[in-house]
Motif scaffolding. Structure first.
Motif, PDB file in Angstrom:
ATOM      1  N   ASP A 202      -9.915   3.209   3.392  1.00 55.17           N
ATOM      2  CA  ASP A 202      -8.751   3.060   4.282  1.00 55.17           C
ATOM      3  C   ASP A 202      -7.437   3.275   3.538  1.00 55.17           C
ATOM      4  O   ASP A 202      -6.470   2.528   3.709  1.00 55.17           O
ATOM      5  CB  ASP A 202      -8.746   1.690   4.977  1.00 55.17           C
ATOM      6  CG  ASP A 202      -9.869   1.551   5.986  1.00 55.17           C
ATOM      7  OD1 ASP A 202     -10.203   2.559   6.640  1.00 55.17           O
ATOM      8  OD2 ASP A 202     -10.408   0.432   6.121  1.00 55.17           O
ATOM      9  N   MET A 203      -7.438   4.307   2.671  1.00 57.71           N
ATOM     10  CA  MET A 203      -6.244   4.642   1.894  1.00 57.71           C
ATOM     11  C   MET A 203      -5.991   6.137   2.024  1.00 57.71           C
ATOM     12  O   MET A 203      -6.911   6.902   2.303  1.00 57.71           O
ATOM     13  CB  MET A 203      -6.459   4.301   0.413  1.00 57.71           C
ATOM     14  CG  MET A 203      -6.755   2.842   0.129  1.00 57.71           C
ATOM     15  SD  MET A 203      -7.236   2.548  -1.586  1.00 57.71           S
ATOM     16  CE  MET A 203      -5.634   2.562  -2.374  1.00 57.71           C
ATOM     17  N   ASP A 204      -4.735   6.532   1.804  1.00 55.04           N
ATOM     18  CA  ASP A 204      -4.500   7.967   1.744  1.00 55.04           C
ATOM     19  C   ASP A 204      -4.959   8.449   0.365  1.00 55.04           C
ATOM     20  O   ASP A 204      -5.141   7.667  -0.566  1.00 55.04           O
ATOM     21  CB  ASP A 204      -3.044   8.334   2.048  1.00 55.04           C
ATOM     22  CG  ASP A 204      -2.050   7.859   1.002  1.00 55.04           C
ATOM     23  OD1 ASP A 204      -2.242   8.167  -0.186  1.00 55.04           O
ATOM     24  OD2 ASP A 204      -1.064   7.195   1.386  1.00 55.04           O
ATOM     25  N   THR A 205      -5.165   9.745   0.235  1.00 47.16           N
ATOM     26  CA  THR A 205      -5.767  10.295  -0.978  1.00 47.16           C
ATOM     27  C   THR A 205      -4.921  10.032  -2.214  1.00 47.16           C
ATOM     28  O   THR A 205      -5.451   9.696  -3.274  1.00 47.16           O
ATOM     29  CB  THR A 205      -6.027  11.806  -0.814  1.00 47.16           C
ATOM     30  OG1 THR A 205      -6.853  11.997   0.343  1.00 47.16           O
ATOM     31  CG2 THR A 205      -6.738  12.387  -2.025  1.00 47.16           C
ATOM     32  N   ASP A 206      -3.599  10.147  -2.105  1.00 47.32           N
ATOM     33  CA  ASP A 206      -2.738   9.892  -3.264  1.00 47.32           C
ATOM     34  C   ASP A 206      -2.816   8.438  -3.718  1.00 47.32           C
ATOM     35  O   ASP A 206      -2.910   8.154  -4.913  1.00 47.32           O
ATOM     36  CB  ASP A 206      -1.284  10.264  -2.957  1.00 47.32           C
ATOM     37  CG  ASP A 206      -1.075  11.766  -2.864  1.00 47.32           C
ATOM     38  OD1 ASP A 206      -1.899  12.524  -3.419  1.00 47.32           O
ATOM     39  OD2 ASP A 206      -0.079  12.183  -2.240  1.00 47.32           O
ATOM     40  N   ALA A 207      -2.787   7.511  -2.771  1.00 44.15           N
ATOM     41  CA  ALA A 207      -2.880   6.091  -3.119  1.00 44.15           C
ATOM     42  C   ALA A 207      -4.245   5.785  -3.739  1.00 44.15           C
ATOM     43  O   ALA A 207      -4.339   5.021  -4.701  1.00 44.15           O
ATOM     44  CB  ALA A 207      -2.632   5.219  -1.895  1.00 44.15           C
ATOM     45  N   TYR A 208      -5.293   6.387  -3.179  1.00 45.69           N
ATOM     46  CA  TYR A 208      -6.638   6.160  -3.713  1.00 45.69           C
ATOM     47  C   TYR A 208      -6.756   6.741  -5.122  1.00 45.69           C
ATOM     48  O   TYR A 208      -7.352   6.117  -6.010  1.00 45.69           O
ATOM     49  CB  TYR A 208      -7.694   6.759  -2.786  1.00 45.69           C
ATOM     50  CG  TYR A 208      -9.087   6.453  -3.235  1.00 45.69           C
ATOM     51  CD1 TYR A 208      -9.620   5.170  -3.118  1.00 45.69           C
ATOM     52  CD2 TYR A 208      -9.891   7.434  -3.804  1.00 45.69           C
ATOM     53  CE1 TYR A 208     -10.900   4.880  -3.548  1.00 45.69           C
ATOM     54  CE2 TYR A 208     -11.172   7.160  -4.235  1.00 45.69           C
ATOM     55  CZ  TYR A 208     -11.677   5.874  -4.101  1.00 45.69           C
ATOM     56  OH  TYR A 208     -12.941   5.584  -4.531  1.00 45.69           O
TER      57      TYR A 208
END
Length: 88
Positions: free
Chosen positions: A13-19
């Protein structure tokens, strides 16, 4: 996780950059010297193992906490791990 992907990010449940930032941080790859960071963690882990060795119980107290942990293991072995990171 071998490397961050859109699918892993979605599962978290995160965007790719945050992940990606999360994975790099979790693997200590965001540090100036990741190898030193892992060695520091190993040293701290060994310090705690040495402190726990021979004890059968630990009693933790503080504001709002009074926790007693008991365990039967007479000797604690340090977890051995090997990490392999994908090459670019």
């Amino acid at each position: 996780t071998l490397f961050p992907t859109d699918a892993y990010a979605q599962d978290a449940d995160m965007d790719t950059d945050a992940y990606t930032d999360f994975v790099l941080s979790a693997c200590k790859l965001d540090r100036d010297d990741p190898v030193r960071a892992w060695l520091n963690l190993k040293e701290e882990q060994q310090r705690l193992i040495d402190w726990l060795d021979g004890r059968k119980q630990v009693h933790l107290t503080g504001p709002g906490i009074d926790l007693t942990l008991s365990y039967r293991r007479a000797h604690l072995d340090q977890l051995r791990w090997q990490a392999e990171f994908p090459q670019r």
